[in-house]
Design a protein around this motif. Structure first.
Motif, short mmCIF file in Angstrom:
data_model
loop_
_atom_site.label_atom_id
_atom_site.label_comp_id
_atom_site.label_asym_id
_atom_site.label_seq_id
_atom_site.Cartn_x
_atom_site.Cartn_y
_atom_site.Cartn_z
N ILE A 399 58.67 36.25 46.96
CA ILE A 399 59.78 35.73 47.73
C ILE A 399 59.38 33.99 47.93
N ALA A 400 60.52 33.34 47.81
CA ALA A 400 60.39 31.80 47.68
C ALA A 400 61.65 31.45 48.45
N SER A 401 61.66 29.75 48.87
CA SER A 401 62.49 29.04 49.44
C SER A 401 62.28 27.57 48.90
N ARG A 402 63.53 26.92 48.96
CA ARG A 402 63.37 25.55 48.54
C ARG A 402 64.36 24.78 49.63
N ILE A 403 64.12 23.59 49.75
CA ILE A 403 64.53 22.63 50.46
C ILE A 403 65.29 21.76 49.52
N ASP A 404 66.81 21.91 49.85
CA ASP A 404 67.76 20.98 48.78
C ASP A 404 68.09 19.68 49.46
N THR A 405 68.21 19.62 50.75
CA THR A 405 68.46 18.42 51.39
C THR A 405 67.84 18.27 52.95
N PRO A 406 67.08 17.30 53.16
CA PRO A 406 67.15 15.90 52.11
C PRO A 406 66.20 16.07 50.97
N LYS A 407 66.56 15.24 50.22
CA LYS A 407 65.61 15.23 48.92
C LYS A 407 64.26 15.01 48.96
N PRO A 408 63.04 15.23 48.36
CA PRO A 408 61.87 14.60 48.38
C PRO A 408 61.72 13.31 48.28
N LEU A 409 61.05 12.47 49.21
CA LEU A 409 60.87 11.26 49.11
C LEU A 409 61.86 10.44 49.23
N SER A 410 63.04 10.85 49.88
CA SER A 410 64.16 10.08 50.28
C SER A 410 64.32 9.23 51.23
N THR A 411 65.22 8.66 51.55
CA THR A 411 65.29 7.96 52.79
C THR A 411 66.68 8.12 53.34
N ILE A 412 66.67 8.49 54.51
CA ILE A 412 67.56 9.06 55.38
C ILE A 412 68.12 8.23 56.77
N ASP A 413 69.02 8.49 57.19
CA ASP A 413 69.54 7.59 58.43
C ASP A 413 69.04 8.34 59.53
N ALA A 414 68.59 7.76 60.70
CA ALA A 414 68.30 8.52 61.89
C ALA A 414 69.40 9.09 62.50
N LYS A 468 63.15 7.86 63.56
CA LYS A 468 62.50 6.97 62.62
C LYS A 468 61.02 7.04 62.30
N GLY A 469 60.81 6.86 61.04
CA GLY A 469 59.40 7.06 60.79
C GLY A 469 59.37 8.05 59.35
N GLN A 470 58.18 8.41 58.95
CA GLN A 470 57.85 9.30 57.95
C GLN A 470 57.69 10.61 58.24
N HIS A 471 58.44 11.61 57.78
CA HIS A 471 58.26 12.99 58.17
C HIS A 471 58.01 14.16 57.16
N THR A 472 57.23 15.13 57.57
CA THR A 472 56.79 16.16 56.47
C THR A 472 57.58 17.55 56.93
N LEU A 473 58.24 17.84 55.77
CA LEU A 473 58.98 19.09 56.13
C LEU A 473 58.66 20.22 55.38
N ALA A 474 58.62 21.50 55.86
CA ALA A 474 58.12 22.69 55.00
C ALA A 474 59.02 23.66 55.32
N VAL A 475 59.11 24.81 54.52
CA VAL A 475 60.06 25.87 54.63
C VAL A 475 59.36 27.16 54.06
#
Length: 508
Positions: A399-414, A468-475
């Motif tokens: 069993i597996a899952s993947r984050i497509d968006t946002p990209k790892p280490l990317s910068t996005i708008d608040a 705003k800030g740095q965030h860690t996302l997991a799935v």
């Protein structure tokens, strides 16, 4: 010093001409016997598994390009040495070139399906390379017309070198280009009109492609479908001469032509395939609609009711072997010998004219491309390519899952955005739930896209107000049998990676 560099260049140019000639002859006979490719294939076979996995992890689908480039660089370095030797004594330089070609010839002959004709590209490379070196050395200053003093003689000698080098460089370019064109022409799939499936797949649902920017498409096109195999060149397969044989511990040996397969009752299924080299969050997974003959229908023709076999040893047109557990291949899942992909004949890079597809098993034990034989045997009696290298024999996809968006280490708008991706749990009830964790908090249930069956992946997304800030996302995913994706980390070797993908993004 200038003379030494000149002769080193002679060796390099002569070798390039020889390689181009060998590649041209291979394109007309057997592309895999091309000298550099033959050596490269042997290097692949001899490379330790950890190094292979490192190359795939760091270079992705460019690993073969890097390998061929490395082999060619090594050959050209030795070719420069051959040129230097030829400066002192031509026989020494020519001898080193012949030794290099002999290595390539030996590599070509070690291929499982090799024959005497596979020597022709190496012979062409040797003859052309030595002849080119001889021409360059004779034209060099201090030889022939360059042996006499005087500007006129020296100028004539320099012109001779330039003429010889220019002619040979042009010849190499023409032969190399012709070889590539001929190979690409010969490996084009033939025009095939596929029949309709007797048991078609349900209507394919619309995915989240247009609703969640950046998410992986619900169906993977043939061009975007991953390709991981040991081949450095695609095989040349003619439908008129291709066949599929089932032998070994069966009641009767049977052989099928492509037309035989196409005339049988075909099934159509939506199935996700996964490569065992896929790391957590990796890209070596793809989902397509496959058309083919049920594997059990073909095995029934051969008769396996009384077999003592525990594996199907499948062989491709170039002798590559893969072991598939017989009990898993015949347990009711939609295993097939596929002849179509996404409504068209299989592309050459994905196995034309036929390949094995077994949902729920990693490709190294289930997805033989360019298949031409299935032998019913036991693991004790015969080892396949990957089992010889200590990979697992039973390899169910995890069993597996993947984050497509946002990209790892990317910068996005608040502000309002989405976290989205895909998850898969082939032949395990499919994906029932996907959960996302933000900055180590609690798991939040994501919204799922439509289902195309338990053997197909699911798209998912979670609306998110990004501050705003740095965030860690997991799935993580949960399958239809209420089994959670494990957080235990494992590398791809020997039975597939595992763990939870976790990425870091910056919100500005």
């Amino acid at each position: 010093m200038t003379t030494r560099l000149l002769h080193a260049g002679f060796g390099v140019l002569a070798t390039i001409v020889g390689v181009a000639a060998g590649h041209l002859v291979a394109a007309l006979t057997e592309p895999a016997a091309s000298p550099v490719l033959a050596v490269g294939s042997t290097v692949i076979d001899l490379t330790p598994t950890p190094l292979k996995e490192w190359a795939i992890a760091h270079f992705g689908t460019n690993d073969k390009t890097v390998l061929v480039g490395s082999v060619l660089a090594g050959v050209l370095l030795l070719a420069a040495v051959a040129g230097l030797l030829a400066r002192r004594r031509f026989a020494l330089g020519a001898g080193l070139l012949v030794v290099l070609v002999a290595v390539a010839a030996s590599a070509a002959l070690t291929r499982p399906t090799a024959g005497v004709a596979d020597l022709l590209p190496s012979l062409a490379a040797a003859g052309t390379g030595v002849a080119a070196l001889a021409w360059l050395v004779r034209a060099a200053p201090g030889r022939a017309g360059g042996a006499h003093r005087g500007d006129q003689a020296g100028g004539a000698s320099r012109r001779g070198v330039l003429v010889a080098a220019g002619a040979l460089a042009a010849a190499a370019a023409v032969m190399g280009g012709a070889g590539r064109w001929i190979t690409s022409y010969r490996t084009r799939p033939e025009n095939v009109d596929l029949p309709a499936a007797a048991d078609p797949a349900p209507a394919f649902p619309a995915g989240l492609d247009d609703r969640v920017p950046g998410i992986t498409p619900f169906r993977t096109s043939a061009d975007d479908f991953y390709r991981v195999d040991t081949r450095l060149t695609l095989p040349v397969v003619s439908l008129g001469s291709w066949s599929l044989t089932i032998d070994g511990d069966v009641d009767r040996e049977v052989t099928f032509s492509f037309d035989d397969l196409a005339s049988m009752e075909l099934i159509e299924r939506d199935i996700t395939l996964t490569c065992v080299s896929n790391d957590v969050g990796g890209r070596y997974v793809g989902a397509a609609r496959w058309l083919g003959v049920p594997l059990t229908d073909l095995l029934d023709r051969a008769g396996i009711d009384h077999t003592s076999a525990d594996q199907i040893l499948s062989t491709d047109v170039d002798g590559m072997t893969i072991s598939t557990p017989l009990d898993l291949a015949t347990d009711g899942r939609d295993a097939m010998i596929a002849i179509g992909m996404n409504g068209a004949a299989l592309p050459v890079q994905h196995g034309f004219p036929a390949r094995m597809v077994v949902p729920g098993l990693y490709g190294f034990v289930s997805a033989t491309k360019w298949i031409t034989r299935m032998t019913l045997t036991t693991y004790a009696e015969q080892d396949a390519y990957w089992t010889q290298r200590d990979w697992a024999t039973d390899a169910p996809i995890k069993i597996a899952s993947r984050i497509d968006t946002p990209k790892p280490l990317s910068t996005i708008d608040a502000g309002r955005t989405v976290i989205g991706g895909v998850a898969w749990a082939q032949h395990q009830g499919g994906v029932e739930k996907v959960e996302v964790r933000i900055d180590g908090g609690g798991w939040q249930e994501a919204r799922l896209g439509p289902s195309a069956g338990q053997d197909y992946w699911r798209q998912w997304y979670l609306p998110w107000t990004a501050e705003k800030g740095q965030h860690t996302l997991a799935v993580r995913a949960v399958n239809g049998e209420d089994e959670e994706q494990t957080a235990a980390r494992a590398t791809p070797f020997p039975e597939g990676s595992s763990g939870i993908q976790q990425i870091v993004v910056t919100v500005a």
